[in-house]
Design a protein around this motif. Structure first.
Motif, short mmCIF file in Angstrom:
data_model
loop_
_atom_site.label_atom_id
_atom_site.label_comp_id
_atom_site.label_asym_id
_atom_site.label_seq_id
_atom_site.Cartn_x
_atom_site.Cartn_y
_atom_site.Cartn_z
N GLU A 59 0.95 -0.98 -0.12
CA GLU A 59 -0.34 0.11 0.04
C GLU A 59 0.11 1.28 0.19
N LEU A 60 2.09 1.38 0.52
CA LEU A 60 2.87 2.61 0.67
C LEU A 60 4.00 2.62 0.25
N ASN A 61 3.76 1.38 -0.86
CA ASN A 61 4.56 1.89 -2.74
C ASN A 61 6.46 1.09 -1.74
N MET A 62 6.50 0.58 -0.85
CA MET A 62 7.83 0.03 -0.11
C MET A 62 8.33 -0.71 -1.12
N SER A 63 9.92 -0.53 -1.27
CA SER A 63 10.48 -2.03 -2.26
C SER A 63 10.57 -3.11 -0.82
N ILE A 64 10.25 -3.63 -1.66
CA ILE A 64 9.89 -5.29 -0.93
C ILE A 64 11.11 -6.18 -0.18
N GLU A 65 11.91 -5.95 -1.81
CA GLU A 65 13.65 -7.08 -1.45
C GLU A 65 15.01 -6.69 -0.05
N PRO A 66 14.21 -4.51 0.16
CA PRO A 66 15.78 -5.06 0.82
C PRO A 66 15.43 -4.99 2.34
N LEU A 67 13.69 -5.48 2.69
CA LEU A 67 13.45 -5.94 4.09
C LEU A 67 12.45 -7.43 4.13
N GLN A 68 12.66 -8.15 2.76
CA GLN A 68 12.11 -10.18 2.40
C GLN A 68 12.71 -10.62 4.32
N TRP A 69 14.06 -10.19 4.73
CA TRP A 69 14.12 -10.64 5.92
C TRP A 69 13.73 -10.07 7.40
N TYR A 70 13.02 -8.85 6.97
CA TYR A 70 12.30 -8.10 8.24
C TYR A 70 10.91 -9.20 8.06
N LEU A 71 10.66 -9.52 7.14
CA LEU A 71 8.57 -9.85 6.76
C LEU A 71 9.37 -11.89 7.61
N ASP A 72 10.31 -11.92 6.69
CA ASP A 72 10.79 -13.24 6.97
C ASP A 72 10.04 -13.56 8.89
N LEU A 73 11.26 -12.54 9.64
CA LEU A 73 10.61 -12.89 10.64
C LEU A 73 9.29 -13.84 11.11
N ARG A 74 8.42 -13.13 10.24
CA ARG A 74 7.53 -13.78 10.95
C ARG A 74 6.92 -15.42 10.23
N ARG A 75 8.06 -15.47 9.41
CA ARG A 75 7.27 -16.73 9.05
C ARG A 75 8.44 -18.05 9.75
N PHE A 76 9.33 -17.19 11.27
CA PHE A 76 10.28 -17.99 11.65
C PHE A 76 9.90 -18.14 13.46
N GLY A 77 8.87 -18.53 13.96
CA GLY A 77 8.91 -18.38 15.27
C GLY A 77 8.69 -17.12 15.65
#
Lengths: 448, 448
Positions: free
Chosen positions: B391-409
């Motif tokens: 929604e905020l037009n942020m680029s995802i790739e540099p923060l993929q690691w941050y998103l991934d935290l949500r997949r790992f406990g």
């Protein structure tokens, strides 16, 4: 209640005490009648054993709980004097808060440190990196505590400076993205907080910084980072001798307190090192510091020159890591401060000794790792300092304020720097500096 | 022995006790028979009175000792119960170590804070800046102590990041001076350690950073710096309510311990403030925190809109400093946490409330200064977080690691940031942020 506290105080815990805890699953084994989950909450390297029985296994979906999952648990303590762990928790309520996807790269089986550097956002969930982070925290706090107990004032030297770090060409430059310079002049990331700390020591007497420091190091070694933390005390009215005693006492106090606070973590690290780590650290702690003149060190080394790669041992040489280790491990067999280095291999601000060849500098070497601390008494005489800067073709204007300190009641002062990550390596026995800082920064890449 | 300790423990000191001390001269008055020198050693804002009599005046060249000089003194304690100070030192030996040149800009007479900003390497030798530095040190240590006592792990979030800080365009860029990029990609100075702290909280549970932070702020206000220190705790398994209670307890503990440790410095600052400072701080310490929904705050403000410059009070607005101060000073009359802000005025990572309009954020406002802390519960759901970033037009790739935290406990976590210099301003009553950090960095100039 943390798992660390439970182990520390379990003698005060009673059978059947109600326990409520959250954490991450380390392992999950057993059958459909009884399950054993080991849980970690980050407070210690030790895990807590949870026992889940009967209906609760199905009700709580224990099959879905894989290693790394976040869970919340209620239950009762059960003392188990004959088992390897002194107690366990009989679980009455278990909530799976978040499980881990199958590609979770941290698994129970051993993973290489090299691979773990690819996932710095996750690697602290291994026993080793978790332990290192726990020790890192305690070392940092013990350093602050030591300084506070010895009347030091924690100061903030600036990170952004106009000083290019003695012109060594290893500094990083800072600016915004506009065509005009943000600071209207070239700005650098500081390579040391010392010069500013000297200003504050003149008036506050005993000061220290504990802050990140930057070097545009292009060398990819196991001992260098582009961003690392430094501890830099500076004390007015201290000469070389006093500052060496401070360095020795600081290190011994901080290391011995850290070992005492973390028997489980140190035991884990000691085993990893093949039982060598605590021997090395105790050798340091139990041996009086030797003070050795650089001239004498060079003479002593000459007798062993066959043992070195660099065999041209002479006055004026910079001691290499192999020489430093040899001095502390073979010649002295304990911690040693080498003093009075040739001025040509040391920084411009060091106190010029009356022999006109050497400066009142010291490096503190310890068995096992070599140099841990470097420091000096600073030159207090305006003209001597100015002459030395001119000899080195330094530009005076950016450092006029630093020279001026000598005109305004500066007395004299001494100080040193500890590379904080080097200290962590020493205390944990970890061989690569990239494994003792959460997100290492090195030339060529930024991970996360 | 420091001057601070002498005043703290003078009831244990006896007439004639031998004293040996070094420091800087504050004043030098008297005649050729008796001289009174007041000495400061940086441990306290209070000075020590030295008395020099008879021959010693000439022998020690007391006429040459001007304000700011560094001296070393031996003598004996003399209790003076009827004098303004409880004791003085009868000097038997006095050594002038370094005097100050006549252009020393720090004089006994009052100097403007503005002028002092031109000499940041010397201004801590005034009573005010010295006091601020002493309070700064204690606040810093009390923060570390609080976290250690509450089982937190001090972590180092990286300063150099690949993240441009939510694209706000206020970041500083780092590189070396070679044509190729040092990190082979654009590198920025971090505007927050939070994202990395979240990674470490998942596994270490309770973590905090205490580190410099950077903003390419072009605004020349009394509240902004390009380089400032931030304290950022992050706690796994904490929701918004728990993190607010932590923020309140941390502030109250740290401030009240600091006041207790520094009766002389707080007295000095209180007088400077026209006796207002301690009233303000005690009002904060003695009042329970109120928690107020943003919606309710806006409704309450509407009733007073005539009193504001910004009178368009509506849901969705960002509260200005005038509104925040009014809420804590007039509406609540004590500390208040405003919660559940509209998501459009807050950061992407905040937990999205079920009303779909607001996020689980809070700002902690205190009488006298307004906002002191901002924080939130973080969004724990991978898809909700991803959608918001899109929604905020942020680029995802540099923060993929941050998103991934949500997949790992990752469970959930909450945290906040304290601008450390803002806290110092609050506790010292100093109005300009440039006066609470030794070497302030602002757009357009680097001093020293």
């Amino acid at each position: 209640m943390t798992i660390k506290k439970m182990y520390q105080e379990f003698k005060n815990l009673k059978d059947n005490d109600a326990i409520s805890i959250e954490g991450w699953v380390f392992s999950n084994r057993g059958n459909d009648k009884i399950r054993f989950i080991t849980l970690n909450d980050g407070s210690t390297v030790r895990n807590l054993q949870l026992v889940i029985k009967g209906d609760l296994i199905n009700k709580s979906n224990v099959d879905n709980i894989n290693s790394g999952s976040a869970i919340s648990v209620k239950g009762n303590l059960s003392l188990t004097p004959s088992a390897p762990q002194p107690f366990e928790i009989l679980v009455s309520e278990l909530t799976l808060i978040n499980k881990v996807d199958e590609d979770f790269p941290i698994q129970k089986k051993e993973t290489s440190l090299e691979f773990l550097r690819e996932v710095p956002h996750l690697r602290h969930r291994t026993n080793l990196i978790k332990t290192v982070m726990i020790i890192r925290n305690t070392l940092a706090f013990e350093i602050h505590k030591y300084f506070q107990e010895h009347d030091f004032i924690n100061i903030a030297s600036p990170i952004i400076t106009s000083n290019d770090g003695e012109g060594a060409g290893e500094t990083l430059v800072v600016d915004d993205e506009n065509p005009e310079m943000f600071f209207k002049q070239k700005a650098f990331l500081g390579v040391t907080g010392q010069l500013h700390a000297e200003a504050l020591a003149a008036g506050l007497k005993k000061v220290y910084t504990f802050a990140p420091t930057f070097r545009a190091e292009n060398s990819h070694t196991s001992r260098h980072l582009a961003e690392f933390w430094m501890v830099e005390p500076e004390v007015a009215f201290y000469d070389l001798n006093k500052i060496i005693l401070l360095a020795d006492d600081l290190l011994k106090t901080v290391i011995s307190n850290t070992i005492k606070k973390h028997p489980d973590e140190m035991d884990f690290l000691n085993k990893l090192s093949g039982e060598k780590l605590l021997l090395t650290l105790n050798k340091f702690l139990n041996n009086k510091l030797t003070i050795l003149d650089y001239r004498d060190a060079v003479e002593k080394l000459k007798a062993f020159k066959d043992q070195f790669e660099e065999q041209n041992i002479h006055f004026g040489m910079d001691l290499a890591s192999e020489h430093e280790k040899f001095i502390s491990e073979k010649i002295v067999d304990g911690p040693v401060a080498i003093i009075n280095y040739p001025k040509n291999i040391k920084a411009f601000y060091m106190h010029q000794n009356s022999d006109k060849q050497t400066v009142a500098a010291f490096d503190l070497l310890v068995p096992g790792i070599g140099e841990l601390i470097g420091g000096s008494q600073r030159e207090g005489d305006y003209n001597k300092l100015l002459n030395r800067m001119n000899e080195l073709n330094m530009s005076i204007e950016p450092l006029q304020w630093y020279l001026d300190l000598r005109r305004f009641g500066y007395a004299y002062s001494s100080g040193f720097g500890i590379g904080f990550e080097r200290l962590i390596m020493y205390v944990t026995g970890v061989a690569n500096i990239r494994d003792v800082i959460p997100f290492p920064r090195i030339a060529g890449t930024i991970k996360m």
